[in-house]
Design an enzyme around this catalytic site. Structure first.
Site, mmCIF file in Angstrom:
data_model
loop_
_atom_site.group_PDB
_atom_site.id
_atom_site.type_symbol
_atom_site.label_atom_id
_atom_site.label_comp_id
_atom_site.label_asym_id
_atom_site.label_seq_id
_atom_site.Cartn_x
_atom_site.Cartn_y
_atom_site.Cartn_z
ATOM 1 N N HIS A 72 0.842 -1.190 0.000
ATOM 2 C CA HIS A 72 0.000 0.000 0.000
ATOM 3 C C HIS A 72 0.881 1.245 0.000
ATOM 4 O O HIS A 72 1.861 1.334 0.744
ATOM 5 C CB HIS A 72 -0.907 0.019 1.239
ATOM 6 C CG HIS A 72 -1.974 -1.027 1.212
ATOM 7 N ND1 HIS A 72 -3.288 -0.744 0.937
ATOM 8 C CD2 HIS A 72 -1.910 -2.376 1.388
ATOM 9 C CE1 HIS A 72 -4.006 -1.863 0.964
ATOM 10 N NE2 HIS A 72 -3.179 -2.864 1.243
ATOM 11 N N TYR A 200 -9.043 4.777 8.265
ATOM 12 C CA TYR A 200 -9.199 5.113 9.680
ATOM 13 C C TYR A 200 -10.304 6.150 9.779
ATOM 14 O O TYR A 200 -10.165 7.265 9.265
ATOM 15 C CB TYR A 200 -7.908 5.706 10.237
ATOM 16 C CG TYR A 200 -6.792 4.719 10.460
ATOM 17 C CD1 TYR A 200 -6.517 4.238 11.740
ATOM 18 C CD2 TYR A 200 -5.992 4.283 9.411
ATOM 19 C CE1 TYR A 200 -5.471 3.350 11.962
ATOM 20 C CE2 TYR A 200 -4.951 3.388 9.622
ATOM 21 C CZ TYR A 200 -4.700 2.926 10.899
ATOM 22 O OH TYR A 200 -3.673 2.048 11.105
ATOM 23 N N PRO A 291 -2.901 -0.412 18.986
ATOM 24 C CA PRO A 291 -2.774 -0.897 17.610
ATOM 25 C C PRO A 291 -3.080 0.157 16.551
ATOM 26 O O PRO A 291 -2.908 -0.106 15.363
ATOM 27 C CB PRO A 291 -3.796 -2.039 17.565
ATOM 28 C CG PRO A 291 -4.788 -1.714 18.620
ATOM 29 C CD PRO A 291 -4.019 -1.042 19.703
ATOM 30 N N LYS A 295 2.101 -0.630 14.978
ATOM 31 C CA LYS A 295 3.524 -0.593 15.278
ATOM 32 C C LYS A 295 4.053 -1.774 16.088
ATOM 33 O O LYS A 295 5.270 -1.956 16.169
ATOM 34 C CB LYS A 295 3.854 0.696 16.059
ATOM 35 C CG LYS A 295 3.667 1.958 15.253
ATOM 36 C CD LYS A 295 4.563 1.963 14.051
ATOM 37 C CE LYS A 295 4.324 3.136 13.155
ATOM 38 N NZ LYS A 295 5.020 3.006 11.876
ATOM 39 N N TYR A 384 4.244 6.548 9.925
ATOM 40 C CA TYR A 384 3.469 5.338 9.644
ATOM 41 C C TYR A 384 4.299 4.316 8.882
ATOM 42 O O TYR A 384 4.263 3.114 9.197
ATOM 43 C CB TYR A 384 2.208 5.692 8.849
ATOM 44 C CG TYR A 384 1.126 4.639 8.950
ATOM 45 C CD1 TYR A 384 0.022 4.829 9.758
ATOM 46 C CD2 TYR A 384 1.220 3.442 8.241
ATOM 47 C CE1 TYR A 384 -0.965 3.858 9.866
ATOM 48 C CE2 TYR A 384 0.239 2.474 8.337
ATOM 49 C CZ TYR A 384 -0.853 2.688 9.159
ATOM 50 O OH TYR A 384 -1.808 1.715 9.272
#
Length: 390
Positions: A72, A200, A291, A295, A384
């Site tokens: 991604h 998200y 979560p 990570k 990220y």
């Protein structure tokens, strides 16, 4: 029994450490209290940072990841029904891959077997001794027989509920912890993903996450109470909430049979130091992150990468510099990741209490800032995909 490195814990951290040491000619024994089937089947993290992908490839265990993993180049953030795309690769030159932790464990187990690695599953009565001496040892029972494993070093990769962290005396071990007032209801459904990237979503009803595991398997999460009874979440309610929280103009949620569901509490946890004598902690035995930032597994991989390099350097050159700085170096990254995971949690979840409306307006402001600032987008993206190794 005698080895150079006794590794307590046969999850991804312990198995990867054993493999990395083997590649450099260092002997190890892995001890795991669960069965191999359990370790390989438990559904855990599914997002790999760029650095994790690179390390698995370099170590020769990334072939199936590259073949079956889903790369991604960004992620979607959503506030109510407004959706924003953060283009990771465009902003940082790096990406992520969706490839389940259980798949990483399968790949590592297969490689350790092929290389003749010593991995003992279903051990019991495990205890760690004499870690402040040059001859630490681990006692355990396997197949009804008691053993004592002597080693030069002990690696505690045995997770949050393991025995290694408790080996460090209370007067030396310092614990930092934050417990969040909500949990995640995790759902696994046999349906293809409804989005090309993770979503998200911050909704008035609470947080939701759309993720995926394969072309026919999707993973979803819903914010809920930390002690939420599963009976209160029949499949019909789950899909209704996912449609509401993830809803956006022109977008449709694909639905299918739910094959697994469970509630996970949200917490942050750090134990310092990560070294005591010749005992070194790695992964969940030393730290837990919410979560939200994906990570946990990546942080464990970073730990064992550094630990393997330090141990190999000790055997090759006699230098203990890497071992002496291991804890401080790891904790620097741990706290950076803790901050990012907290930040991601704070901007995506519903917080109750008298300040709830104030908090939601702050979240709206942060979303608008991300939408209008490339610098803000870049900060999110580089955290990220994983900060470069130092």
């Amino acid at each position: 029994m005698r080895t150079q490195v006794a590794i307590v814990g046969g999850g991804p951290a312990g198995l990867l450490l054993s493999h990395l040491l083997h590649l450099q000619g260092v002997d190890s024994v892995v001890l795991e209290r669960r069965s191999q089937e359990y370790v390989q089947q438990r559904v855990r993290a599914g997002v790999l940072e760029q650095g994790t992908m690179d390390l698995l490839r370099e170590a020769g265990v990334g072939e199936r990841m590259d073949r079956e993993g889903d790369v991604h180049n960004g992620v979607h953030l959503q506030f109510d029904d407004e959706r924003l795309h953060i283009p990771f690769t465009e902003l940082t030159g790096r990406a992520i891959s969706v490839y389940g932790q259980q798949e990483v464990v399968k790949d590592l187990n297969e490689r350790r077997r092929a290389d003749g690695g010593k991995v003992y599953f279903e051990v019991s009565d495990l205890s760690v001794h004499d870690v402040t001496t040059e001859q630490p040892h681990v006692r355990f029972t396997h197949d009804g027989v008691e053993h004592e494993l002597r080693a030069d070093f002990v690696a505690g990769c045995d997770g949050f509920h393991g025995v290694c962290r408790e080996t460090i005396p209370d007067g030396i071990r310092k614990v930092y912890e934050r417990v969040y007032p909500f949990g995640w209801l995790g759902i696994l459904a046999t349906v293809g993903p409804s989005s090309d990237e993770l979503i998200y979503a911050n909704h008035a009803n609470g947080f939701a996450l759309h993720s995926m595991r394969s072309a026919t398997l999707s993973r979803f999460y819903l914010q809920c109470e930390p002690d939420e009874p599963l009976e209160q979440w029949p499949d019909e309610r789950i899909w209704a909430e996912l449609r509401t929280r993830l809803g956006a103009p022109g977008w449709k949620l694909e639905e299918g049979p739910i094959v697994d569901k469970g509630v996970t509490a949200m917490r942050s946890f750090v134990a310092e130091p990560m070294r005591y004598g010749r005992l070194f902690l790695a992964g969940d035995s030393a730290h837990i992150v919410p979560p939200t930032g994906a990570k946990g597994l990546n942080l464990a991989v970073s730990d064992v990468d550094r630990l393997a390099e330090s141990i190999v350097d000790f055997y090759r050159t006699g230098s203990s510099t890497g071992l002496d700085t291991y804890s401080a170096a790891c904790l620097e990254r741990v706290w950076r990741v803790q901050h990012f995971s907290w930040w991601m949690t704070s901007i995506t979840h519903r917080f109750g209490g008298p300040d709830a409306e104030f908090d939601r307006r702050l979240q709206r402001s942060q979303f608008d800032y991300l939408r209008t600032s490339k610098a803000a987008e870049t900060t999110l993206a580089e955290n990220y995909v994983g900060m470069p190794k130092r």
